[in-house]
Design an enzyme around this catalytic site. Structure first.
Site, PDB file in Angstrom:
ATOM      1  N   VAL A   1      -8.711  -9.297  14.954  1.00 23.48           N
ATOM      2  CA  VAL A   1      -8.723 -10.266  13.849  1.00 23.48           C
ATOM      3  C   VAL A   1      -8.919 -11.683  14.379  1.00 23.48           C
ATOM      4  CG1 VAL A   1      -7.419 -11.173  11.903  1.00 23.48           C
ATOM      5  CG2 VAL A   1      -7.285  -8.747  12.455  1.00 23.48           C
TER       6      VAL A   1
ATOM      7  N   LYS B   1       4.361  -4.571   2.500  1.00 23.55           N
ATOM      8  CA  LYS B   1       3.372  -5.260   1.663  1.00 23.55           C
ATOM      9  C   LYS B   1       3.868  -5.433   0.225  1.00 23.55           C
ATOM     10  CE  LYS B   1      -0.541  -3.834   4.516  1.00 23.55           C
ATOM     11  NZ  LYS B   1      -1.501  -2.731   4.763  1.00 23.55           N
TER      12      LYS B   1
ATOM     13  N   GLY C   1     -10.032   7.169  14.803  1.00 23.51           N
ATOM     14  CA  GLY C   1      -9.569   5.782  14.834  1.00 23.51           C
ATOM     15  C   GLY C   1      -9.089   5.251  13.492  1.00 23.51           C
TER      16      GLY C   1
END
Lengths: 439, 439
Positions: free
Chosen positions: B13, B202, B184
């Site tokens: 990121v 979240k 993955g």
């Protein structure tokens, strides 16, 4: 000190907005700092379902936009004039403006934003597109770091309602339009909706925000849904598509280098959407806007595209945003530089490609003499003009007339139309009842 | 003057974020005013796919958060420590913070936001939920005028990918998890995802923003997807449902007056979602968050829930927001009042209802002796505890064991569990392989 709002218009959206502001419990605490100070209406005598003191009402809208105590003018009267002039006057008086008026913004946005930048005020318009769906604010703020490639929307609830019912019931356009009018989902004069004009206004606004340039409304290609037939919807379904009125703003791609060009496609037309596509399942009066960009990929915003509550939510959220800005200023508003994410500062006009240059997939339905070799002839004609075909389906009809449905690969509009003209002139093709674009 | 950013972490990121900031062409003009001034990494020797001058790199992260020239600290190292301490130190130094760290925010949000309010800086976290999907900013800004009733999300891409493949292939959880790990899409240690812990972080964050109060993470009921079987997915499909891991934050409703109460339901669990529901068609690694409020109704935000590009878009958009705020300040940042829509000012903790008080629909699969009267006995037992049944399906199995699937109407969790305990103890019920909630 409360932020003072002057409402122009107390129709459906105006009433919804006032209801939110007058009943702040359970909402963002800042809502209770916003005061509905003045309300401009056409008639003082009309009974109203809302508790606002009589002395706040006036029929003199000019008096509101020039009232020195008003911080924010909220224009909800609709139509081009006097809405445009009142907003301009409010801006010149140093007032922020909130509006739901897509028609004025799409036509006079340049004039309004230029005036607003000079005056150091904001013109916010979340309610102009997608009803309550937050899409204007995300385009201005959360998505601004992306290189936007495309904005594709179902932005007109009336046409989506009609197409959804045609799909579900197998009915014809005229019948379902009449029923939608009786039920209040379509206007007595449905032109703005069914001919795509409302969607054109909205995609002009979205494109301007997404691509950071001004848009001439006349550059938007606009085709409505009157000619979409029950037969086309049924064939589309058979081929794995649903038909939606899409509003598309897309950065052109160079066909050889595959690089993004500095010109846009802007178009509104009924479109065959593959049934696994996120927009395919947006039905009824719902709207959705799909934004594609680098590096975000695809994000979609979905919700009710109209109605008192949703639209009032969008209007009130713009007022809240301005109130928050005013609260966070330690000096007089005019002395502060504008927040570049709330203001609209771009000056240039976007280049828009002519439709004949656009590359797209097509669906075409032909009526032909039901004789051997017709499909071959159709294929040959398209091939001669570099129109490559993805699928052909022939259905036997009656009286010696066969119905042929062709879906092309991506081809240039110019080549496709040339081939189609040639087919129309051919003896074995009786007519071409429909031509639609495919996403 | 450029806004100076200190990046902590240059993993996926971090690299994505730096790529956006270093390549501003075609993005919002303000992006070119943002400078990646310093980058904190674990190793200076690692080859990197990005053009940043070597002298901007350091392994001393403390030096970045205390560097007086840095305006914004971007925390992308993940994990609880030293991420939390570094963010706190940056805040105390008067720096704004941008983070994608849902774990720290869900656990230490109160500490961080209290410190940020004292220091007059912002802590922004768009990337913490839903990857690139703009949902935090809309909740804080566009939707704030609404009384939020519920936030319901598919907020974990790994579990949604697994459940989607189980649905499409009819495969078992363990097999598809192993394949997802090989591809993955799931971590070697999949606990945080498949046991619902990531989704719990979240929804705690979303609930805090939606309902304007702080949330204790331990108040979130959390149940993962390990026990969801291929059989349940198949039965659910037959009954018109798909199974999704939902994260739900909902204002409780008084069962008698139907009024919204000042307490919340907070829960993460696999859920049968009716197949026409907007969340039902959110498949694969995609996330979606449905917000319901008054007067807006339902709006949904949809997009990729993870990945370098989408998450970097969210991080960069927070940086852009702070840059815009700094640009619109005419005086030193600390002298300005904060923008109440960007800051997080609520102090109180939300009341959360215990699960036993919650009213919900249930799906239960029972294995029973295949003998007459069993369904009657099941119905009687539920009825004795005021559990009203919507549908019962009995499928003959083998060896004298029948499989019974029951879907209830809305019933209290307490009554339902009592009835279920009684059934478990009954001689004719062999086992209860699954109990799931129904939206």
């Amino acid at each position: 000190m409360a932020v003072k709002v002057g409402l122009l218009g107390l129709g459906t959206v105006g009433t919804g907005t006032a209801k939110i502001l007058l009943d702040p419990t359970g909402r963002h605490p800042l809502v209770s700092d916003i005061e509905v100070a003045r309300v401009g209406v056409r008639s003082l005598d009309k009974p109203r379902d809302i508790e606002i003191a009589a002395d706040r009402f006036t029929t003199d809208l000019e008096a509101i936009v020039t009232d020195p105590s008003i911080d924010v003018v909220v224009e909800l009267i609709g139509g081009l004039e006097p809405a445009r002039s009142l907003m301009l006057k409010a801006i010149h008086q140093g007032k922020h403006v909130v509006t739901a008026n897509k028609a004025v913004i799409a036509r006079y946005g340049d004039e309004l934003f230029t005036a607003a930048n000079e005056a150091g005020v904001y013109v916010l318009l979340e309610a102009a597109v997608g009803g309550g769906i937050p899409v204007i604010q995300p385009l201005k703020q959360a998505l601004g770091v992306n290189r936007i490639q495309a904005v594709t929307g179902i932005v007109n609830g009336t046409t989506n309602y009609i197409l959804t019912r045609m799909q579900e019931e197998g009915g014809d356009f005229e019948t379902i339009l009449a029923d939608a009018q009786a039920l209040g989902y379509a206007e007595a004069d449905p032109t703005a909706d069914v001919d795509g004009l409302d969607a054109a206004d909205k995609i002009a606004i979205l494109a301007s925000l997404a691509f950071g340039g001004r848009i001439k409304l006349s550059d938007v290609y606009c085709e409505g849904i009157r000619h979409v037939s029950a037969a086309d919807i049924a064939y589309a379904e058979r081929l794995g598509f649903v038909i939606k009125l899409l509003a598309i703003a897309r950065r052109d791609i160079c066909p050889t280098s595959n690089e993004a060009l500095d010109q846009l496609q802007l178009r509104v037309h009924p479109t065959l959407v593959p049934d696994h596509h996120p927009l395919a399942s947006v039905n009824g009066i719902y709207n959705a806007i799909l934004v594609e960009g680098e590096p975000i990929g695809q994000v979609m915003f979905f919700g009710p595209g109209a109605g008192e509550g949703p639209t009032a939510s969008a209007v009130a959220s713009d007022i809240l945003n301005i109130a928050a800005t005013l609260k966070s200023q330690s000096v007089a508003a005019k002395a502060e530089p504008q927040n570049p994410l709330l203001a609209c500062t771009h000056q240039h006009y976007c280049q828009v490609s002519p439709m004949t240059d656009i590359v797209s997939r097509f669906y075409v339905r032909l009526l032909a003499a039901d004789q051997p070799g017709v499909i071959g002839q159709v294929g040959l004609c398209f091939g001669n003009h570099e129109v490559s075909i993805e699928s052909v389906v022939q259905i036997d009809l009656h009286d010696g007339i066969g119905e042929i449905v062709v879906v092309t690969h991506e081809v240039s509009e110019r080549n496709f139309q040339t081939a189609l003209d040639e087919l129309r002139a051919s003896a074995s093709i009786r007519s071409v009842p429909s031509v639609l674009r495919v996403l």
